[in-house]
Write a protein that holds these residues in place. Sequence first.
Motif, PDB file in Angstrom:
ATOM      1  N   MET B   1       0.858  -1.198   0.000  1.00 15.05           N
ATOM      2  CA  MET B   1       0.000   0.000   0.000  1.00 15.05           C
ATOM      3  C   MET B   1       0.884   1.235   0.000  1.00 15.05           C
ATOM      4  O   MET B   1       1.708   1.393   0.901  1.00 15.05           O
ATOM      5  CB  MET B   1      -0.809  -0.021   1.299  1.00 15.05           C
ATOM      6  N   ASN B   2       0.776   2.100  -1.021  1.00  9.41           N
ATOM      7  CA  ASN B   2       1.720   3.211  -1.054  1.00  9.41           C
ATOM      8  C   ASN B   2       1.138   4.531  -0.567  1.00  9.41           C
ATOM      9  O   ASN B   2       1.847   5.497  -0.433  1.00  9.41           O
ATOM     10  CB  ASN B   2       2.322   3.375  -2.459  1.00  9.41           C
ATOM     11  N   SER B   3      -0.160   4.566  -0.271  1.00 12.90           N
ATOM     12  CA  SER B   3      -0.727   5.822   0.179  1.00 12.90           C
ATOM     13  C   SER B   3      -0.923   5.812   1.697  1.00 12.90           C
ATOM     14  O   SER B   3      -1.562   4.919   2.238  1.00 12.90           O
ATOM     15  CB  SER B   3      -2.078   6.039  -0.509  1.00 12.90           C
ATOM     16  N   GLN B   5      -2.728   7.722   3.411  1.00 12.59           N
ATOM     17  CA  GLN B   5      -4.153   7.890   3.741  1.00 12.59           C
ATOM     18  C   GLN B   5      -4.886   6.556   3.700  1.00 12.59           C
ATOM     19  O   GLN B   5      -5.722   6.272   4.535  1.00 12.59           O
ATOM     20  CB  GLN B   5      -4.811   8.855   2.759  1.00 12.59           C
ATOM     21  N   LEU B   6      -4.531   5.740   2.692  1.00 11.44           N
ATOM     22  CA  LEU B   6      -5.173   4.427   2.593  1.00 11.44           C
ATOM     23  C   LEU B   6      -4.757   3.536   3.761  1.00 11.44           C
ATOM     24  O   LEU B   6      -5.564   2.804   4.307  1.00 11.44           O
ATOM     25  CB  LEU B   6      -4.813   3.753   1.264  1.00 11.44           C
ATOM     26  N   LEU B   9      -6.764   4.489   6.608  1.00 11.39           N
ATOM     27  CA  LEU B   9      -8.177   4.104   6.466  1.00 11.39           C
ATOM     28  C   LEU B   9      -8.354   2.612   6.716  1.00 11.39           C
ATOM     29  O   LEU B   9      -9.238   2.194   7.464  1.00 11.39           O
ATOM     30  CB  LEU B   9      -8.665   4.460   5.053  1.00 11.39           C
ATOM     31  N   TYR B  10      -7.516   1.840   6.061  1.00  9.75           N
ATOM     32  CA  TYR B  10      -7.689   0.382   6.140  1.00  9.75           C
ATOM     33  C   TYR B  10      -6.710  -0.242   7.121  1.00  9.75           C
ATOM     34  O   TYR B  10      -5.808  -0.987   6.736  1.00  9.75           O
ATOM     35  CB  TYR B  10      -7.541  -0.223   4.741  1.00  9.75           C
ATOM     36  N   LEU B  15      -9.872  -4.337   8.936  1.00 10.90           N
ATOM     37  CA  LEU B  15      -9.974  -5.456   7.992  1.00 10.90           C
ATOM     38  C   LEU B  15     -10.285  -6.755   8.728  1.00 10.90           C
ATOM     39  O   LEU B  15     -11.038  -7.601   8.233  1.00 10.90           O
ATOM     40  CB  LEU B  15      -8.675  -5.580   7.189  1.00 10.90           C
ATOM     41  N   TYR B  18     -13.859  -6.775   9.564  1.00 10.67           N
ATOM     42  CA  TYR B  18     -14.635  -6.966   8.329  1.00 10.67           C
ATOM     43  C   TYR B  18     -14.677  -8.446   7.959  1.00 10.67           C
ATOM     44  O   TYR B  18     -15.721  -8.981   7.595  1.00 10.67           O
ATOM     45  CB  TYR B  18     -13.997  -6.139   7.207  1.00 10.67           C
ATOM     46  N   ARG B  19     -13.512  -9.111   8.087  1.00 11.43           N
ATOM     47  CA  ARG B  19     -13.445 -10.527   7.704  1.00 11.43           C
ATOM     48  C   ARG B  19     -14.096 -11.430   8.743  1.00 11.43           C
ATOM     49  O   ARG B  19     -14.688 -12.451   8.396  1.00 11.43           O
ATOM     50  CB  ARG B  19     -11.979 -10.951   7.525  1.00 11.43           C
ATOM     51  N   SER B  67     -16.407  -2.528   4.076  1.00 12.49           N
ATOM     52  CA  SER B  67     -15.574  -2.868   5.235  1.00 12.49           C
ATOM     53  C   SER B  67     -15.776  -1.872   6.370  1.00 12.49           C
ATOM     54  O   SER B  67     -15.805  -2.258   7.532  1.00 12.49           O
ATOM     55  CB  SER B  67     -14.100  -2.886   4.818  1.00 12.49           C
ATOM     56  N   ILE B  68     -15.915  -0.602   6.017  1.00 14.38           N
ATOM     57  CA  ILE B  68     -16.033   0.423   7.058  1.00 14.38           C
ATOM     58  C   ILE B  68     -17.341   0.258   7.839  1.00 14.38           C
ATOM     59  O   ILE B  68     -17.355   0.262   9.073  1.00 14.38           O
ATOM     60  CB  ILE B  68     -15.961   1.841   6.428  1.00 14.38           C
ATOM     61  N   PHE B 123     -12.148  10.913   4.791  1.00 13.67           N
ATOM     62  CA  PHE B 123     -12.819  10.520   3.546  1.00 13.67           C
ATOM     63  C   PHE B 123     -14.297  10.880   3.657  1.00 13.67           C
ATOM     64  O   PHE B 123     -15.119  10.038   4.047  1.00 13.67           O
ATOM     65  CB  PHE B 123     -12.660   9.008   3.295  1.00 13.67           C
TER      66      PHE B 123
END
Lengths: 411, 153
Positions: B1-3, B5-6, B9-10, B15, B18-19, B67-68, B123
């Motif tokens: 993951m290169n961001s 912000q992401l 978020l995740y 996660l 979510y799973r 997921s959120i 977001f």
Amino acid sequence: MTAAMYDPVRIRKDFPTLEQTVNGKPLVYLDNAATSQKPQAVLDAIDAYYQRDNANVHRGIHELSRRATLAYEEARGKVAGWIHAPDESEIIWTRGTTEAINLVAIGWGLDNLSEGDEILISVLEHHANIVPWQILAARTKATLRYLELDEQGRLVLDDLESVLTDRTRVVAISHVSNSLGTINPVKEITRAAHAVGAIVLVDGAQGAVHTRVDVQDLGCDFYAFSGHKLCGPTGIGVLWGRKDLLEAMSPVQGGGEMIHIVGRDESSWAAVPQKFEAGTPNIAGAIGLGAAVDYLSQIGIENIEAHEKEIMAYAMGRLSEVPGIRIYGPTSLEERSAVISFTLGDAHPHDISTILDMDGVAVRAGHHCAQLVMKHFGVSATARASFYLYTTKEDVDRLVDGLGQVTAIFG
Amino acid sequence: MNSPQLSSLYQQLILEHYRNPRNKEELDAKTVEIHMANPVCGDEIRLQLRIEGDHIAEAKFVGSGCSISQAAVSMMTTRLQGAKLVDADALAKRFTEMMHGDEIAAQDKSLGDLRALEGVSKFPVRIKCALLGFDALQEALKKEVGDVGGELH
């Protein structure tokens, strides 16, 4: 322009919105089924109207009103040409496809349907071609019936003859599905519907955008579409209808512009199309749509269609290599337009869309106003990439790269 | 993951919820149920609570969504088991403040694991996803208090 000269990179330059970065990356706009971007020629036409010709239409003697009326009515003629309507007075301006369908459901439906009559639509429809008929059915005690879908999201037409009955009064079907891209055989459906005496409305919100439309060849009775998906502005759309049907229909809205003579207790109506255009219309919108049709005609719908087919073939090939992807809709490219609905592993489409957005790639996530389609496939939502005349193979590559990010996060 | 912000978020915790959502099953003994949906995107949950007197004896949910939305409601239900109504209400309000960018709320340790969702506030279009479960909780509490004609205290 010939097909060999077709250059999406040059076409992109006509669209100011496409020349920007989003989240630090050059924008890749793949949400064209929701709305298209607007070329400079359309922005200029709207601007010129407001800067130079702004006046109300059909009611002024003065020069500006003359110019505004001329531009507004010229746009009607251009739009008639776009769908090969035999008579431009059969073009009624509406706010969009939704209003056009509602106009038929109420203006034609209330006077022509009664208890036990049947309305035939399909599971594939956008909510705009479902809900108006539900409202009409409730008000007239008519029965709403559906054409079903097969596992590829195509209409099941084997039992068309049995679904159509002598009580079927109207068949309303999309030309091209907004959620899956399925191209429906509307000509064949129209022929079968006419055989039982039903009229046919075609929801052309996607059809008029991606394929050459000839309403006379299709043989349908009404064709509805929106300007904003066709490089035109929002808030303007079209209902084309057969003249005799339009003339027999009651007006849906009363007001200025749509009258002939107004008395204390009753009034008489203006001729078609003004009968259905009460109030000051969206003049700038109509002029903008006319400019969009000019712009697209210069490029040629056949060339656009050929380009989209090439992009679709490339995108289907590249996307089908993405591990864990599930693509919905027809597998044959001949049966689908420039839309790819998909899910990816366990990642929810909203999460897919957020992750792609951080990469500057805009796709739609959700039910696409087609909850019956989602239910058919047992999903609550899909991600949808939709292409248009300015989409490049590099755009598709960026989408595939972005999906790699999704897999990195969601596994 | 290169961001970054992401990444924010995740978070793994999100996660993971979510799973493997917690408390995701029908609650037969429920005393209140709230169906909350986001018609724009199709996320939906049914939050089911068994309320006894001044507290939530059990909290479960069923539903589907991103997921959120699903992680937020999963985390929320883990905090609601045995919680006093007044504390559940305070938690919902505090979480909502964090989602609307209140940095003091985001530092509040009383939010516990739910602080992992702070990144969502960056977001704007996803904030409603995170709030789906808490909106349902506030509806449930309002309904409960309305039924007994009292106030949360």
